[in-house]
Write a protein that holds these residues in place. Sequence first.
Motif, PDB file in Angstrom:
ATOM      1  N   THR A  41       3.410 -10.422  81.513  1.00 26.83           N
ATOM      2  CA  THR A  41       2.924  -9.637  80.384  1.00 26.83           C
ATOM      3  C   THR A  41       1.569 -10.161  79.935  1.00 26.83           C
ATOM      4  OG1 THR A  41       5.191  -9.247  79.631  1.00 26.83           O
ATOM      5  CG2 THR A  41       3.426  -8.867  78.035  1.00 26.83           C
ATOM      6  N   PRO A  42       0.525  -9.327  79.901  1.00 24.14           N
ATOM      7  CA  PRO A  42      -0.798  -9.806  79.497  1.00 24.14           C
ATOM      8  C   PRO A  42      -0.782 -10.399  78.098  1.00 24.14           C
ATOM      9  CG  PRO A  42      -0.954  -7.621  80.493  1.00 24.14           C
ATOM     10  CD  PRO A  42       0.508  -7.900  80.297  1.00 24.14           C
ATOM     11  N   GLY A  43      -1.466 -11.532  77.956  1.00 21.77           N
ATOM     12  CA  GLY A  43      -1.599 -12.168  76.652  1.00 21.77           C
ATOM     13  C   GLY A  43      -0.562 -13.221  76.351  1.00 21.77           C
ATOM     14  N   LEU A  44       0.499 -13.301  77.116  1.00 22.70           N
ATOM     15  CA  LEU A  44       1.530 -14.319  76.874  1.00 22.70           C
ATOM     16  C   LEU A  44       1.268 -15.543  77.748  1.00 22.70           C
ATOM     17  CD1 LEU A  44       4.811 -12.217  76.571  1.00 22.70           C
ATOM     18  CD2 LEU A  44       3.342 -13.091  74.761  1.00 22.70           C
ATOM     19  N   PRO A  45       1.449 -16.744  77.206  1.00 21.52           N
ATOM     20  CA  PRO A  45       1.122 -17.958  77.975  1.00 21.52           C
ATOM     21  C   PRO A  45       2.152 -18.256  79.053  1.00 21.52           C
ATOM     22  CG  PRO A  45       2.090 -18.560  75.877  1.00 21.52           C
ATOM     23  CD  PRO A  45       1.926 -17.054  75.854  1.00 21.52           C
ATOM     24  N   THR A  46       1.702 -18.901  80.092  1.00 21.84           N
ATOM     25  CA  THR A  46       2.585 -19.414  81.145  1.00 21.84           C
ATOM     26  C   THR A  46       2.225 -20.868  81.408  1.00 21.84           C
ATOM     27  OG1 THR A  46       1.076 -18.613  82.872  1.00 21.84           O
ATOM     28  CG2 THR A  46       2.906 -17.163  82.246  1.00 21.84           C
ATOM     29  N   TYR A  47       3.148 -21.586  82.032  1.00 23.13           N
ATOM     30  CA  TYR A  47       2.982 -23.017  82.246  1.00 23.13           C
ATOM     31  C   TYR A  47       3.192 -23.348  83.727  1.00 23.13           C
ATOM     32  CZ  TYR A  47       3.735 -22.988  77.199  1.00 23.13           C
ATOM     33  OH  TYR A  47       3.651 -22.718  75.862  1.00 23.13           O
ATOM     34  N   PRO A  48       2.395 -24.260  84.281  1.00 22.14           N
ATOM     35  CA  PRO A  48       2.625 -24.682  85.665  1.00 22.14           C
ATOM     36  C   PRO A  48       3.911 -25.484  85.779  1.00 22.14           C
ATOM     37  CG  PRO A  48       0.914 -26.024  84.649  1.00 22.14           C
ATOM     38  CD  PRO A  48       1.228 -24.926  83.675  1.00 22.14           C
ATOM     39  N   PHE A 132       7.684 -12.868  81.473  1.00 20.82           N
ATOM     40  CA  PHE A 132       8.052 -12.045  82.621  1.00 20.82           C
ATOM     41  C   PHE A 132       8.683 -10.747  82.133  1.00 20.82           C
ATOM     42  CE2 PHE A 132       8.786 -16.131  85.291  1.00 20.82           C
ATOM     43  CZ  PHE A 132       7.412 -16.301  85.392  1.00 20.82           C
ATOM     44  N   PRO A 133       8.045  -9.603  82.372  1.00 18.36           N
ATOM     45  CA  PRO A 133       8.647  -8.329  81.945  1.00 18.36           C
ATOM     46  C   PRO A 133      10.020  -8.132  82.583  1.00 18.36           C
ATOM     47  CG  PRO A 133       6.353  -8.031  82.585  1.00 18.36           C
ATOM     48  CD  PRO A 133       6.729  -9.416  82.997  1.00 18.36           C
ATOM     49  N   GLY A 134      10.937  -7.618  81.807  1.00 16.50           N
ATOM     50  CA  GLY A 134      12.285  -7.361  82.310  1.00 16.50           C
ATOM     51  C   GLY A 134      13.234  -8.531  82.173  1.00 16.50           C
ATOM     52  N   GLU A 257       4.347 -18.258  92.292  1.00 16.08           N
ATOM     53  CA  GLU A 257       3.875 -17.112  93.055  1.00 16.08           C
ATOM     54  C   GLU A 257       3.813 -15.863  92.188  1.00 16.08           C
ATOM     55  OE1 GLU A 257       6.438 -16.802  96.412  1.00 16.08           O
ATOM     56  OE2 GLU A 257       5.476 -18.462  97.507  1.00 16.08           O
ATOM     57  N   ARG A 258       4.759 -15.715  91.281  1.00 18.98           N
ATOM     58  CA  ARG A 258       4.739 -14.548  90.396  1.00 18.98           C
ATOM     59  C   ARG A 258       3.551 -14.618  89.442  1.00 18.98           C
ATOM     60  NH1 ARG A 258       9.861 -12.047  87.007  1.00 18.98           N
ATOM     61  NH2 ARG A 258       8.692 -10.391  85.948  1.00 18.98           N
ATOM     62  N   ILE A 259       3.281 -15.783  88.896  1.00 19.44           N
ATOM     63  CA  ILE A 259       2.134 -15.940  88.009  1.00 19.44           C
ATOM     64  C   ILE A 259       0.838 -15.657  88.763  1.00 19.44           C
ATOM     65  CG2 ILE A 259       0.825 -17.636  86.658  1.00 19.44           C
ATOM     66  CD1 ILE A 259       3.538 -18.941  85.971  1.00 19.44           C
ATOM     67  N   ALA A 260       0.768 -16.090  90.025  1.00 19.03           N
ATOM     68  CA  ALA A 260      -0.434 -15.854  90.825  1.00 19.03           C
ATOM     69  C   ALA A 260      -0.642 -14.377  91.121  1.00 19.03           C
ATOM     70  CB  ALA A 260      -0.351 -16.638  92.139  1.00 19.03           C
ATOM     71  N   PRO A 264      -4.694  -8.014  86.235  1.00 19.95           N
ATOM     72  CA  PRO A 264      -5.582  -8.199  85.089  1.00 19.95           C
ATOM     73  C   PRO A 264      -5.042  -7.492  83.858  1.00 19.95           C
ATOM     74  CG  PRO A 264      -6.815  -7.535  87.051  1.00 19.95           C
ATOM     75  CD  PRO A 264      -5.364  -7.363  87.367  1.00 19.95           C
ATOM     76  N   ALA A 265      -5.463  -7.981  82.691  1.00 17.85           N
ATOM     77  CA  ALA A 265      -5.000  -7.385  81.439  1.00 17.85           C
ATOM     78  C   ALA A 265      -5.605  -6.012  81.214  1.00 17.85           C
ATOM     79  CB  ALA A 265      -5.358  -8.302  80.258  1.00 17.85           C
ATOM     80  N   TRP A 266      -6.779  -5.701  81.818  1.00 13.11           N
ATOM     81  CA  TRP A 266      -7.401  -4.404  81.645  1.00 13.11           C
ATOM     82  C   TRP A 266      -6.931  -3.460  82.735  1.00 13.11           C
ATOM     83  CZ3 TRP A 266     -10.032  -9.019  82.123  1.00 13.11           C
ATOM     84  CH2 TRP A 266     -10.416  -9.358  83.412  1.00 13.11           C
ATOM     85  N   PRO A 267      -6.927  -2.155  82.485  1.00 13.47           N
ATOM     86  CA  PRO A 267      -6.475  -1.209  83.507  1.00 13.47           C
ATOM     87  C   PRO A 267      -7.479  -1.067  84.628  1.00 13.47           C
ATOM     88  CG  PRO A 267      -7.276  -0.034  81.586  1.00 13.47           C
ATOM     89  CD  PRO A 267      -7.276  -1.491  81.218  1.00 13.47           C
TER      90      PRO A 267
END
Length: 315
Positions: A41-48, A132-134, A257-260, A264-267
């Motif tokens: 989801t664009p704008g939400l943080p993720t961590y390695p 992660f959506p869903g 792999e999913r994060i990679a 992009p956040a823009w369409p």
Amino acid sequence: MCAPTHVRGIIMRCQTCGDATSPTADDCQSCHTPVGQPAVTPGLPTYPVRGLGLAASIAVGATTVFFLLQYLFPVYARGLIEQAAADRDADRLFAVVLAEVALSVPFSIAILTAGVLVIIWTWRARKNTDAFPGALPATGAGWAIAGWLVPFANFVVPAVVVGGIARDSVRRSAGGLVGLWWIAWLVFSVGERVVSVKNELAAAALPESPSTAADFQAWVDAYQRQIGRGVVPAVACVVAAAAFIVLVTWISTGQQERIARAVPAWPVVPGMMMYPGGPGLPPQQSVTAPSPQVAADPTVASPPVAPPPGGTIGA
């Protein structure tokens, strides 16, 4: 395997699992994610989590090795005790006890280190699922830490959290592997404590200064019984460690792999030019050279610019 969708020679893949998607299906046939749903989801943080997962796996492996050395120590100690009995040398028995205590130190350090790394990894992996959506987590992210520490809750909550992380990361169930890991862990953790208490009680009943053959034989029998008591915890320790390392590696790889694959956040619309800085963004101009849209300062070779009719300002 899903039938691949081709767009101008490009295979369209699911953003969640990475498998090719079917042109006739609305969902990915591998993980059932809706086609077109973003990986993150664009704008939400993720961590390695891959490096931390590797460190946690190494610590878990080291803990297993040190525990097995503790379990197998009575086999070595029994030979020393039998030699001490033959020589009537009680000092060797105290050397055996000191060696056993010294061997417990690296195990204690390893299991403490593994515990800290596993808790941090669990929290990071759980926080990633929020992006992660869903994903439908059964518990809040705080339980990724509290679940290991709260009495009685730590018999259930960590398995629920890790199972949810595995499901929400790659949309594939790992219930069997999670169940194997957790049952083996409970057998090990409970069994190891029970065995430790029994060994301490047996050691307290041994003669402190053995002098007769019966006294030395009591020491031999005590260490022999330690080997038998520790079989179940030792096997459970190996199974739990192996299953958990597989889980950590699988989840960490799937999340990274999913994060990679995150879009992009823009369409992105058909026909939009793609540049290194992102879709629709031309390469940045160098700040050391004049912009091509701005005329450079006149040089000595430049023709003079005539003033407009009417003179200059202030004339």
